[in-house]
Design a protein around this motif. Sequence first.
Motif, PDB file in Angstrom:
ATOM      1  N   VAL A 283      11.215   3.262   5.070  1.00  0.00           N
ATOM      2  CA  VAL A 283      11.330   3.552   3.641  1.00  0.00           C
ATOM      3  C   VAL A 283      11.383   5.063   3.476  1.00  0.00           C
ATOM      4  N   ASN A 284      12.452   5.550   2.840  1.00  0.00           N
ATOM      5  CA  ASN A 284      12.620   6.979   2.573  1.00  0.00           C
ATOM      6  C   ASN A 284      12.409   7.229   1.087  1.00  0.00           C
ATOM      7  N   ASP A 285      12.659   8.459   0.631  1.00  0.00           N
ATOM      8  CA  ASP A 285      12.449   8.790  -0.782  1.00  0.00           C
ATOM      9  C   ASP A 285      13.329   7.961  -1.704  1.00  0.00           C
ATOM     10  N   GLU A 286      14.632   7.923  -1.434  1.00  0.00           N
ATOM     11  CA  GLU A 286      15.582   7.231  -2.305  1.00  0.00           C
ATOM     12  C   GLU A 286      16.187   5.990  -1.664  1.00  0.00           C
ATOM     13  N   THR A 287      16.080   5.871  -0.341  1.00  0.00           N
ATOM     14  CA  THR A 287      16.747   4.783   0.361  1.00  0.00           C
ATOM     15  C   THR A 287      15.764   3.961   1.192  1.00  0.00           C
ATOM     16  N   VAL A 288      16.282   2.817   1.649  1.00  0.00           N
ATOM     17  CA  VAL A 288      15.513   1.918   2.517  1.00  0.00           C
ATOM     18  C   VAL A 288      16.424   1.554   3.681  1.00  0.00           C
ATOM     19  N   GLU A 289      15.885   1.576   4.893  1.00  0.00           N
ATOM     20  CA  GLU A 289      16.653   1.143   6.055  1.00  0.00           C
ATOM     21  C   GLU A 289      16.338  -0.322   6.298  1.00  0.00           C
ATOM     22  N   LEU A 290      17.383  -1.162   6.283  1.00  0.00           N
ATOM     23  CA  LEU A 290      17.217  -2.605   6.444  1.00  0.00           C
ATOM     24  C   LEU A 290      17.898  -3.069   7.722  1.00  0.00           C
TER      25      LEU A 290
ATOM     26  N   THR B  17       7.921   0.761  -4.930  1.00  0.00           N
ATOM     27  CA  THR B  17       6.910   1.624  -4.328  1.00  0.00           C
ATOM     28  C   THR B  17       6.053   0.859  -3.321  1.00  0.00           C
ATOM     29  N   ALA B  18       6.026  -0.474  -3.423  1.00  0.00           N
ATOM     30  CA  ALA B  18       5.230  -1.293  -2.509  1.00  0.00           C
ATOM     31  C   ALA B  18       5.998  -1.679  -1.245  1.00  0.00           C
ATOM     32  N   LEU B  19       7.259  -1.262  -1.120  1.00  0.00           N
ATOM     33  CA  LEU B  19       8.037  -1.586   0.077  1.00  0.00           C
ATOM     34  C   LEU B  19       7.392  -0.942   1.297  1.00  0.00           C
ATOM     35  N   GLU B  20       7.320  -1.729   2.381  1.00  0.00           N
ATOM     36  CA  GLU B  20       6.758  -1.193   3.622  1.00  0.00           C
ATOM     37  C   GLU B  20       7.518  -1.780   4.808  1.00  0.00           C
ATOM     38  N   PRO B  21       7.556  -1.070   5.924  1.00  0.00           N
ATOM     39  CA  PRO B  21       8.270  -1.580   7.099  1.00  0.00           C
ATOM     40  C   PRO B  21       7.722  -2.936   7.546  1.00  0.00           C
ATOM     41  N   GLY B  22       8.644  -3.826   7.919  1.00  0.00           N
ATOM     42  CA  GLY B  22       8.274  -5.158   8.369  1.00  0.00           C
ATOM     43  C   GLY B  22       8.385  -6.227   7.299  1.00  0.00           C
ATOM     44  N   ALA B  23       8.520  -5.821   6.054  1.00  0.00           N
ATOM     45  CA  ALA B  23       8.616  -6.785   4.959  1.00  0.00           C
ATOM     46  C   ALA B  23      10.021  -7.383   4.905  1.00  0.00           C
ATOM     47  N   GLY B  24      10.116  -8.659   4.555  1.00  0.00           N
ATOM     48  CA  GLY B  24      11.404  -9.311   4.350  1.00  0.00           C
ATOM     49  C   GLY B  24      11.826  -9.141   2.912  1.00  0.00           C
ATOM     50  N   VAL B  25      13.100  -8.806   2.686  1.00  0.00           N
ATOM     51  CA  VAL B  25      13.593  -8.559   1.332  1.00  0.00           C
ATOM     52  C   VAL B  25      14.914  -9.271   1.099  1.00  0.00           C
ATOM     53  N   ARG B  26      15.261  -9.413  -0.192  1.00  0.00           N
ATOM     54  CA  ARG B  26      16.571  -9.908  -0.616  1.00  0.00           C
ATOM     55  C   ARG B  26      17.184  -8.820  -1.492  1.00  0.00           C
TER      56      ARG B  26
ATOM     57  N   LEU C 104      11.333  -5.517 -29.720  1.00  0.00           N
ATOM     58  CA  LEU C 104      10.975  -6.511 -28.705  1.00  0.00           C
ATOM     59  C   LEU C 104      11.891  -6.430 -27.482  1.00  0.00           C
ATOM     60  N   MET C 105      13.180  -6.188 -27.692  1.00  0.00           N
ATOM     61  CA  MET C 105      14.111  -6.061 -26.568  1.00  0.00           C
ATOM     62  C   MET C 105      13.767  -4.848 -25.708  1.00  0.00           C
ATOM     63  N   PHE C 106      13.487  -3.712 -26.341  1.00  0.00           N
ATOM     64  CA  PHE C 106      13.134  -2.514 -25.586  1.00  0.00           C
ATOM     65  C   PHE C 106      11.825  -2.714 -24.818  1.00  0.00           C
ATOM     66  N   ARG C 107      10.906  -3.414 -25.412  1.00  0.00           N
ATOM     67  CA  ARG C 107       9.605  -3.660 -24.770  1.00  0.00           C
ATOM     68  C   ARG C 107       9.766  -4.514 -23.514  1.00  0.00           C
ATOM     69  N   SER C 108      10.562  -5.589 -23.590  1.00  0.00           N
ATOM     70  CA  SER C 108      10.758  -6.445 -22.424  1.00  0.00           C
ATOM     71  C   SER C 108      11.545  -5.717 -21.331  1.00  0.00           C
ATOM     72  N   GLN C 109      12.493  -4.884 -21.725  1.00  0.00           N
ATOM     73  CA  GLN C 109      13.254  -4.119 -20.742  1.00  0.00           C
ATOM     74  C   GLN C 109      12.340  -3.123 -20.024  1.00  0.00           C
ATOM     75  N   LYS C 110      11.445  -2.503 -20.756  1.00  0.00           N
ATOM     76  CA  LYS C 110      10.513  -1.542 -20.155  1.00  0.00           C
ATOM     77  C   LYS C 110       9.591  -2.245 -19.163  1.00  0.00           C
ATOM     78  N   LYS C 111       9.142  -3.470 -19.488  1.00  0.00           N
ATOM     79  CA  LYS C 111       8.288  -4.236 -18.571  1.00  0.00           C
ATOM     80  C   LYS C 111       9.030  -4.537 -17.273  1.00  0.00           C
ATOM     81  N   ARG C 112      10.288  -4.959 -17.381  1.00  0.00           N
ATOM     82  CA  ARG C 112      11.075  -5.253 -16.185  1.00  0.00           C
ATOM     83  C   ARG C 112      11.256  -4.014 -15.316  1.00  0.00           C
ATOM     84  N   GLN C 113      11.508  -2.866 -15.952  1.00  0.00           N
ATOM     85  CA  GLN C 113      11.671  -1.623 -15.201  1.00  0.00           C
ATOM     86  C   GLN C 113      10.378  -1.249 -14.479  1.00  0.00           C
ATOM     87  N   GLN C 114       9.242  -1.455 -15.129  1.00  0.00           N
ATOM     88  CA  GLN C 114       7.961  -1.154 -14.491  1.00  0.00           C
ATOM     89  C   GLN C 114       7.707  -2.077 -13.310  1.00  0.00           C
ATOM     90  N   GLN C 115       8.057  -3.359 -13.437  1.00  0.00           N
ATOM     91  CA  GLN C 115       7.884  -4.299 -12.325  1.00  0.00           C
ATOM     92  C   GLN C 115       8.771  -3.913 -11.146  1.00  0.00           C
TER      93      GLN C 115
END
Length: 135
Positions: free
Chosen positions: A53-60, A32-41, A15-26
């Motif tokens: 948005v680059n391959d590994e990084t995000v410019e904020l 992957t849904a990050l796009e320019p103009g979006a507000g983030v924390r 059960l612990m591994f299953r919940s951790q996998k769900k969080r990683q997928q979220q």
Amino acid sequence: MNLIILLLPIIAIVLMFRSQKKRQQQMQKMQTALEPGAGVRTIGGLYAQVKAVNDETVELEIAPGVVTHFTKSAIAAVLDPAEYDAIINGRPADDELSEASDEDAAIEPADEQPLSLSKDGAEKAEAEGGAPASK
């Protein structure tokens, strides 16, 4: 009975591994849904707007004209435009506005004078008909 004792830890681990996998997928879906103009924390509590948005990084953009680079994994949440605007510009949400106006109407100003801890203040209160000061 012994079988139950042996199976309980195995079930808990699954059960612990299953919940951790769900969080990683979220998190991966959000990144992957990050796009320019979006507000983030970020995970550090920094509020910013996505510029690129680059391959590994995000410019904020953390302030007008100030752009920083973060890894995608440092993004904790993508905010709704209204929520981001309320946080950055200090504007309360519509629900908070109506609640605040209701609370302000219920508060009535007090006609009492503040209490003083000084000896002079106690003598003045006694002279004005207040409670006698204890000496």
